[in-house]
Write an enzyme that holds these catalytic residues in place. Structure first.
Site, PDB file in Angstrom:
ATOM      1  N   GLU A  72       0.905  -1.189   0.024  1.00  0.00           N
ATOM      2  CA  GLU A  72       0.034   0.251  -0.007  1.00  0.00           C
ATOM      3  C   GLU A  72       0.523   1.321   0.094  1.00  0.00           C
ATOM      4  OE1 GLU A  72      -2.488  -0.353   3.394  1.00  0.00           O
ATOM      5  OE2 GLU A  72      -3.863  -2.357   2.661  1.00  0.00           O
TER       6      GLU A  72
ATOM      7  N   ASN B 259       2.223  -5.276  -3.078  1.00  0.00           N
ATOM      8  CA  ASN B 259       0.645  -5.837  -2.986  1.00  0.00           C
ATOM      9  C   ASN B 259      -0.613  -4.386  -3.110  1.00  0.00           C
ATOM     10  OD1 ASN B 259      -0.922  -7.766  -2.580  1.00  0.00           O
ATOM     11  ND2 ASN B 259      -1.217  -6.667   0.035  1.00  0.00           N
TER      12      ASN B 259
ATOM     13  N   HIS C  87     -10.769  -5.870  -2.841  1.00  0.00           N
ATOM     14  CA  HIS C  87     -11.165  -6.460  -1.350  1.00  0.00           C
ATOM     15  C   HIS C  87     -12.344  -5.003  -2.707  1.00  0.00           C
ATOM     16  CE1 HIS C  87      -8.557  -6.823   1.650  1.00  0.00           C
ATOM     17  NE2 HIS C  87      -8.281  -6.136   1.571  1.00  0.00           N
TER      18      HIS C  87
ATOM     19  N   GLU D 130      -6.739 -11.060  -1.665  1.00  0.00           N
ATOM     20  CA  GLU D 130      -7.320 -10.219  -0.513  1.00  0.00           C
ATOM     21  C   GLU D 130      -8.656 -10.309  -0.359  1.00  0.00           C
ATOM     22  OE1 GLU D 130      -5.339  -7.241   1.995  1.00  0.00           O
ATOM     23  OE2 GLU D 130      -3.594  -7.465   1.396  1.00  0.00           O
TER      24      GLU D 130
ATOM     25  N   ASP E 284     -12.680 -10.039  -0.365  1.00  0.00           N
ATOM     26  CA  ASP E 284     -13.888 -10.023  -0.064  1.00  0.00           C
ATOM     27  C   ASP E 284     -14.728  -8.883  -1.136  1.00  0.00           C
ATOM     28  OD1 ASP E 284     -12.506  -7.350   0.468  1.00  0.00           O
ATOM     29  OD2 ASP E 284     -12.540  -8.391   2.783  1.00  0.00           O
TER      30      ASP E 284
HETATM   31  C1  XIL Z   1      -6.437  -6.094   8.282  1.00  0.00           C
HETATM   32  C2  XIL Z   1      -6.303  -7.174   9.552  1.00  0.00           C
HETATM   33  O1  XIL Z   1      -6.991  -8.049   8.859  1.00  0.00           O
HETATM   34  C3  XIL Z   1      -7.399  -6.646  10.643  1.00  0.00           C
HETATM   35  O2  XIL Z   1      -7.358  -7.260  11.612  1.00  0.00           O
HETATM   36  C4  XIL Z   1      -6.122  -5.611  11.122  1.00  0.00           C
HETATM   37  O3  XIL Z   1      -6.561  -4.965  12.368  1.00  0.00           O
HETATM   38  C5  XIL Z   1      -5.926  -4.995  10.445  1.00  0.00           C
HETATM   39  O4  XIL Z   1      -5.514  -4.912   8.754  1.00  0.00           O
HETATM   40  N1  XIL Z   1      -5.161  -4.337   3.573  1.00  0.00           N
HETATM   41  C6  XIL Z   1      -3.300  -4.979   4.093  1.00  0.00           C
HETATM   42  C7  XIL Z   1      -4.124  -6.447   4.979  1.00  0.00           C
HETATM   43  O5  XIL Z   1      -2.549  -5.580   3.865  1.00  0.00           O
HETATM   44  O6  XIL Z   1      -3.258  -6.318   6.261  1.00  0.00           O
HETATM   45  C8  XIL Z   1      -5.711  -5.409   6.302  1.00  0.00           C
HETATM   46  O7  XIL Z   1      -5.929  -6.451   7.202  1.00  0.00           O
HETATM   47  C9  XIL Z   1      -6.463  -5.311   5.226  1.00  0.00           C
HETATM   48  C10 XIL Z   1      -6.359  -4.462   4.213  1.00  0.00           C
END
Ligand code: XIL
Length: 297
Positions: free
Chosen positions: A127, A167, A204, A233, A235
Site C-alpha cells: 500500500e 501489494n 477488496h 485479499e 472480499d
Molecule cells: C487487516 C486485518 O484484517 C485486521 O485484523 C487488522 O486490524 C488491520 O489489517 N489490507 C491489508 C491487510 O494489506 O493487512 C489488512 O488486514 C486489510 C487491508
C-alpha cells in the site's frame, strides 16, 4: 465433489485464505481450511509490529504457529508484509530519515532470515500509493523515493528463493490513477533491473453488482511487464455472485495470474464482517458465491 484448491490446481493455480492465530483453535475454520485451501496468509502475525516489537528483538512465535499448521496440512504460505505505512513497530515512530531507512532494512533482513527458504511469496511492500496515483505520504516515503526499490533489493539478497511482491488495493480498475501509478513503478523497476516478481491486487470490492469490466486488462497489463499477478485479499460486499465469478474468471483468463486468496473463510472471520463478504457463512456452509467461484475455476 470438487474443492476450491482441487479446481485451482487443475490449472496450476492455488486457492488461498488468510487466517489469524486465534483460528488455530477454531475447529470449524480449520476443517474448511484443510479441505478447500492450499495457500495461507497470516492476517496480522507476520506484520512489522508483530515480528519486531522492539528494535532488533524479533518474535516469530505467532507467525510460526500459522506457518507450522499450514505447512503440516500441505499448504504453502504467503508472507504479509515487510514494509507498510500501517502496523509498524512502535519504535519506528521515533525514527526518521536515515535511521528509519536503516530500521526498515534491518527489519527486512531479520524477518526474511527467519523464514528463509520457507515461503512461496513475500509482500515486500504494501500500500505505498495514494488514490491519485502518486506515492502515499508516510514516514517511509519521507526517507526518500527510493525506499521501495531498496526494500526489494534488500529482500532479494536476504532470500533469493521467495517471490517478491508489491501489494495494494484499488488497483483493479485499469483506468484508475492509482493503478497507473503502480503500473508505472513496476515498469520502471523491470526496466532498471530492480528485483520484483509479482503484483498482488488486494481485490477488496465494495458496492455495485459488477466488476470493473477492465479488471482482466489490468491483470494482463501487469503480467505483460514480466511479473506474476495474484488476487491477494479478495472480499466482496454481500458476496455478490457475479463479482466473485467475474474476478475468478479474470484471473483464469490471464496465464500469469497464479492464484486467488480470500481475506478469511467465513463471514465471521472477516474484517468487513457486517458486509458478509466471504464464501462461507457463519455456520460454515458454502454460500452461492462459493459455487460461482468454483464453477469459474
Ligand atoms: C487487516 C486485518 O484484517 C485486521 O485484523 C487488522 O486490524 C488491520 O489489517 N489490507 C491489508 C491487510 O494489506 O493487512 C489488512 O488486514 C486489510 C487491508
Amino acid at each position: 465433489g470438487s474443492t476450491l484448491k482441487a479446481a485451482a490446481e487443475r490449472s496450476g493455480r492455488y486457492f488461498g485464505a488468510a487466517m489469524g492465530g486465534d483460528r488455530l483453535s477454531d475447529s470449524g475454520f480449520l476443517t474448511i481450511a484443510n479441505r478447500e485451501f492450499d495457500m495461507m496468509t497470516a492476517v496480522n502475525e507476520m506484520k512489522p509490529d508483530a515480528t519486531e516489537p522492539n528494535s532488533g528483538q524479533f518474535t516469530f512465535s505467532s507467525g510460526d504457529a500459522i506457518y507450522n499448521w499450514a505447512t503440516q496440512h500441505g499448504m504453502r504460505v504467503r508472507g504479509h508484509t515487510l514494509a507498510w505505512h500501517a502496523q509498524q513497530p512502535r519504535f519506528w515512530a521515533n525514527l526518521s530519515g536515515s535511521s528509519l531507512r536503516a530500521a526498515m532494512i534491518e527489519h527486512i533482513n531479520g524477518v526474511m532470515a527467519h523464514y528463509k527458504g520457507k515461503l512461496a511469496y513475500w509482500d515486500v511492500v504494501n500500500e505505498a500509493f495514494a488514490e491519485n496515483g502518486s506515492r502515499r505520504s508516510s514516514n517511509l516515503q519521507s526517507t526518500g523515493n527510493d525506499w521501495i526499490e531498496v526494500a526489494f533489493r534488500t529482500a532479494r539478497a536476504a532470500d533469493p528463493s521467495v517471490k517478491l511482491c508489491y501489494n495494494d488495493y484499488n488497483i483493479e480498475n485499469w483506468t484508475y490513477a492509482k493503478t497507473q501509478g503502480v503500473y508505472n513503478m513496476i515498469r520502471d523497476f523491470k526496466s532498471r533491473g530492480v528485483p520484483i516478481d509479482c503484483v498482488g491486487l488486494q481485490t477488496h470490492f465494495t458496492g455495485g453488482s459488477s466488476l470493473p469490466s477492465n479488471f482482466q486488462t489490468t491483470l494482463s497489463s501487469f503480467a505483460a511487464l514480466g511479473v506474476d499477478v495474484a488476487l491477494t485479499e479478495a472480499d466482496v460486499t454481500n458476496a455478490s455472485t457475479s463479482q466473485y465469478g467475474g474476478l475468478t474468471q479474470a484471473c483464469m483468463s490471464v496465464p500469469r495470474c497464479v492464484g486467488i486468496t480470500t481475506w478469511g473463510i467465513r463471514d465471521s472471520d472477516s474484517w468487513r464482517g457486517s458486509e458478509n463478504p466471504l464464501l462461507f457463512d457463519r455456520n460454515s456452509s458454502p454460500k452461492p458465491a462459493y459455487t460461482s467461484v468454483l464453477n469459474a475455476l
